[in-house]
Scaffold this active site. Structure first.
Site, PDB file in Angstrom:
ATOM      1  N   LYS A  78       0.854  -1.182   0.000  1.00 10.73           N
ATOM      2  CA  LYS A  78       0.000   0.000   0.000  1.00 10.73           C
ATOM      3  C   LYS A  78       0.898   1.242   0.000  1.00 10.73           C
ATOM      4  O   LYS A  78       1.462   1.632   1.012  1.00 10.73           O
ATOM      5  CB  LYS A  78      -0.931  -0.020   1.214  1.00 10.73           C
ATOM      6  CG  LYS A  78      -1.999  -1.109   1.126  1.00 10.73           C
ATOM      7  CD  LYS A  78      -2.848  -0.929  -0.120  1.00 10.73           C
ATOM      8  CE  LYS A  78      -3.863  -2.037  -0.309  1.00 10.73           C
ATOM      9  NZ  LYS A  78      -4.663  -1.859  -1.528  1.00 10.73           N
ATOM     10  N   ASP A 117       0.568  -0.637  -5.004  1.00 10.45           N
ATOM     11  CA  ASP A 117      -0.805  -0.153  -5.183  1.00 10.45           C
ATOM     12  C   ASP A 117      -0.956   1.216  -4.536  1.00 10.45           C
ATOM     13  O   ASP A 117      -0.989   1.343  -3.317  1.00 10.45           O
ATOM     14  CB  ASP A 117      -1.786  -1.144  -4.565  1.00 10.45           C
ATOM     15  CG  ASP A 117      -3.232  -0.737  -4.760  1.00 10.45           C
ATOM     16  OD1 ASP A 117      -3.484   0.218  -5.534  1.00 10.45           O
ATOM     17  OD2 ASP A 117      -4.117  -1.362  -4.143  1.00 10.45           O
ATOM     18  N   GLU A 136       0.010  -0.249  -9.666  1.00 12.78           N
ATOM     19  CA  GLU A 136      -1.453  -0.341  -9.618  1.00 12.78           C
ATOM     20  C   GLU A 136      -2.087   1.003  -9.280  1.00 12.78           C
ATOM     21  O   GLU A 136      -1.703   1.664  -8.314  1.00 12.78           O
ATOM     22  CB  GLU A 136      -1.881  -1.382  -8.577  1.00 12.78           C
ATOM     23  CG  GLU A 136      -3.397  -1.544  -8.508  1.00 12.78           C
ATOM     24  CD  GLU A 136      -3.810  -2.724  -7.649  1.00 12.78           C
ATOM     25  OE1 GLU A 136      -4.936  -2.678  -7.117  1.00 12.78           O
ATOM     26  OE2 GLU A 136      -3.032  -3.685  -7.504  1.00 12.78           O
ATOM     27  N   ASP A 173      -7.760  -0.484 -11.140  1.00  6.97           N
ATOM     28  CA  ASP A 173      -8.693  -0.976 -10.132  1.00  6.97           C
ATOM     29  C   ASP A 173      -9.876  -0.037 -10.002  1.00  6.97           C
ATOM     30  O   ASP A 173     -10.951  -0.267 -10.561  1.00  6.97           O
ATOM     31  CB  ASP A 173      -7.959  -1.132  -8.794  1.00  6.97           C
ATOM     32  CG  ASP A 173      -8.857  -1.617  -7.664  1.00  6.97           C
ATOM     33  OD1 ASP A 173     -10.056  -1.830  -7.884  1.00  6.97           O
ATOM     34  OD2 ASP A 173      -8.346  -1.789  -6.552  1.00  6.97           O
ATOM     35  N   LYS A 214     -13.521  -6.076  -8.360  1.00  9.16           N
ATOM     36  CA  LYS A 214     -14.155  -6.059  -7.044  1.00  9.16           C
ATOM     37  C   LYS A 214     -15.653  -6.304  -7.215  1.00  9.16           C
ATOM     38  O   LYS A 214     -16.348  -5.517  -7.874  1.00  9.16           O
ATOM     39  CB  LYS A 214     -13.892  -4.729  -6.334  1.00  9.16           C
ATOM     40  CG  LYS A 214     -12.452  -4.580  -5.849  1.00  9.16           C
ATOM     41  CD  LYS A 214     -12.278  -3.278  -5.092  1.00  9.16           C
ATOM     42  CE  LYS A 214     -10.987  -3.263  -4.296  1.00  9.16           C
ATOM     43  NZ  LYS A 214      -9.781  -3.223  -5.146  1.00  9.16           N
TER      44      LYS A 214
END
Length: 369
Positions: free
Chosen positions: A165, A193, A218, A241, A265
Site C-alpha cells: 500500500k 498499489d 497499480e 482498479d 471487485k
C-alpha cells in the site's frame, strides 16, 4: 419461486493487526459490514455481504448500503431469485447507480440458485477451472523498513504475492518499493498499489525511479485519464482498479491498451452477475484479474472464491482471503487459507451457513404484505 422477505444485519469486523492503512492517510480499524438474507416461498434462504472500505475509498459507505437496501428491498419482493438477469435489470431501473447496494442481493440470489439446483456457485459461473486459487497479501502502509520486514512474516503464512500500500509521498514510496523488492524470492510477485494516491508528477517520479524493479504499478492516480498518462510513461506492468467500474470502462481500457491486469471487485460492479460479465470479457481479451472485493468477512470471501475458482488459472492473477484479516467469524463453511491458497466449498450455493449469534438481530426486515 418468489422472494418473500429480505433481512439485513450489521456486523463489526475488527482487524487482527489493529489497523489497515492505505493512500493519503486513510485507515480503518473496524470494518462495518452488512449481511443480507433473501428468503423465498420455497423455503430456501440465500446470503450475501457488502463491506465498503470505509467512506473515503469509493463512492460507497456502510450506512449507504443499509439505507439503499431499505429503498430497493421492498421492490424486489415477489421476484424470482433465480431469474438473475431480469432481477438485475429491474434493480437498475428502480435505483439508478449505487451498484454496491445491489450486490448483496444479487449474491444471495446466486446462493439460492445454487441451492435450488444442488450445484456450487462456481459450477453455475462456468465450472471449476482450477482446484484452488492463489492469494495475495495486502501490506498495510507503514514506515518503509517495517513494510519490507512484513514480507517475511506473510511468506511464512504461504503467500507469494504481495501488494504494497503506497500512495504516500513519492520519496517514501520509492523507498518502500526498493526495500520490499529486495525481499522478493524467485516466483514472488510484488505490486505497488497507490489506490489513486499520487498526482501525475509524483507517479512520474516513482515509475522512473523503480523502472528497473520487477514490480507491478497499480492505480497510481485518481482518474482514468491520469492513469493512462502514467501507463504511457512506463514499461512496467500496469494494473487498474478503482476506475474499472463496469463493462463500459473496461472496454475503454481495452481500446486504449490502458492496463495489463485489472482488479475485479464484486460489490463495486454490482454483484456476481455483472462481475461474471466483466470476467468473461477479460478472458476473451487476454486480461488477467485479481478477483476480490472492497472488504468483508466469511460470506464475501466465499463469494470471491467461487468466482475465482471458475476462472482459468492463467487469468486469475490472484484473489483475496479477507476473512483471514479479521477476528470475527460470521459463517461456517467459508474458505480458509492453506499455504497461501483457498478453495470454494463444493456444497450447493455458496456453501456457507451464517452464524446467527454473530449476526445479531436484523436491522430491518422486508416482508410481502
Amino acid at each position: 419461486m418468489k422472494i418473500t422477505a429480505i433481512r439485513a444485519y450489521q456486523v463489526d469486523l475488527p482487524l487482527k493487526e489493529g489497523r489497515y492503512s492505505w493512500s493519503n492517510g486513510n485507515f480503518v480499524e473496524v470494518f462495518d459490514s452488512t449481511v443480507v438474507a433473501v428468503e423465498t416461498d420455497a423455503g430456501l434462504t440465500g446470503y450475501g455481504e457488502c463491506c465498503p472500505l470505509g467512506s473515503a475509498y469509493l463512492p460507497a459507505y456502510a450506512f449507504g448500503v443499509r439505507s439503499g437496501l431499505a429503498e430497493i428491498a421492498p421492490k424486489v419482493i415477489g421476484h424470482d431469485p433465480r431469474d438473475l438477469a431480469n432481477l438485475n435489470r429491474f434493480m437498475d431501473a428502480e435505483l439508478r447507480g449505487h451498484p454496491y447496494i445491489k450486490s448483496a442481493i444479487d449474491v444471495a440470489c446466486w446462493d439460492i440458485l445454487g441451492q435450488a439446483t444442488g450445484l456450487p456457485v462456481y459450477t453455475l459461473l462456468g465450472g471449476k477451472a482450477q482446484e484452488d486459487v492463489a492469494l495475495y497479501r495486502a501490506i498495510s502502509q507503514i514506515e518503509p523498513k517495517a513494510m519490507a520486514a512484513n514480507v517475511a512474516g506473510y511468506r511464512d503464512e504461504g503467500y507469494t504475492k504481495f501488494q504494497l500500500k503506497v500512495g504516500a509521498d513519492a520519496d517514501s514510496d520509492i523507498e518502500r518499493i526498493h526495500l520490499s523488492a529486495a525481499e522478493m524470492r524467485p516466483g514472488d510477485v510484488l505490486v505497488a498499489d497507490a489506490n489513486t494516491g499520487w498526482t501525475m508528477h509524483e507517479a512520474a517520479r516513482v515509475v522512473n525511479a523503480v523502472r528497473d524493479v520487477d514490480v507491478y504499478i497499480e492505480q497510481p492516480c485518481p482518474t482514468y485519464e491520469e492513469c493512462l498518462v502514467t501507463r504511457r510513461r512506463t514499461s512496467l506492468p500496469f494494473v487498474l482498479d478503482e476506475v474499472i467500474t463496469g463493462v463500459d470502462s473496461l472496454i475503454q481500457g481495452l481500446a486504449d491498451g490502458a492496463m495489463d491486469v485489472i482488479n475485479l471487485k464484486i460489490s463495486k460492479v454490482g454483484g456476481l452477475t455483472k462481475a461474471r460479465q466483466i470476467r468473461d470479457l477479460c478472458i476473451s481479451s487476454g486480461i488477467p484479474m485479481t478477483i476480490e472485493d472492497t472488504w468483508g468477512g466469511d460470506i464475501v470471501t466465499a463469494t470471491i472464491a467461487h468466482l475465482a475458482q471458475s476462472t482459468p488459472e492463467e487469468f486469475s492473477f490472484s484473489a483475496t482471503d479477507f476473512n483471514s484479516y479479521g477476528t470475527v467469524d460470521i459463517a461456517e463453511g467459508a474458505p480458509k487459507r492453506i499455504d497461501g491458497r483457498m478453495r470454494a466449498a463444493d456444497a450447493p450455493g455458496l456453501g456457507i451457513t451464517p452464524i446467527l449469534s454473530a449476526l445479531g438481530d436484523p436491522v430491518f426486515d422486508t416482508y410481502r404484505a
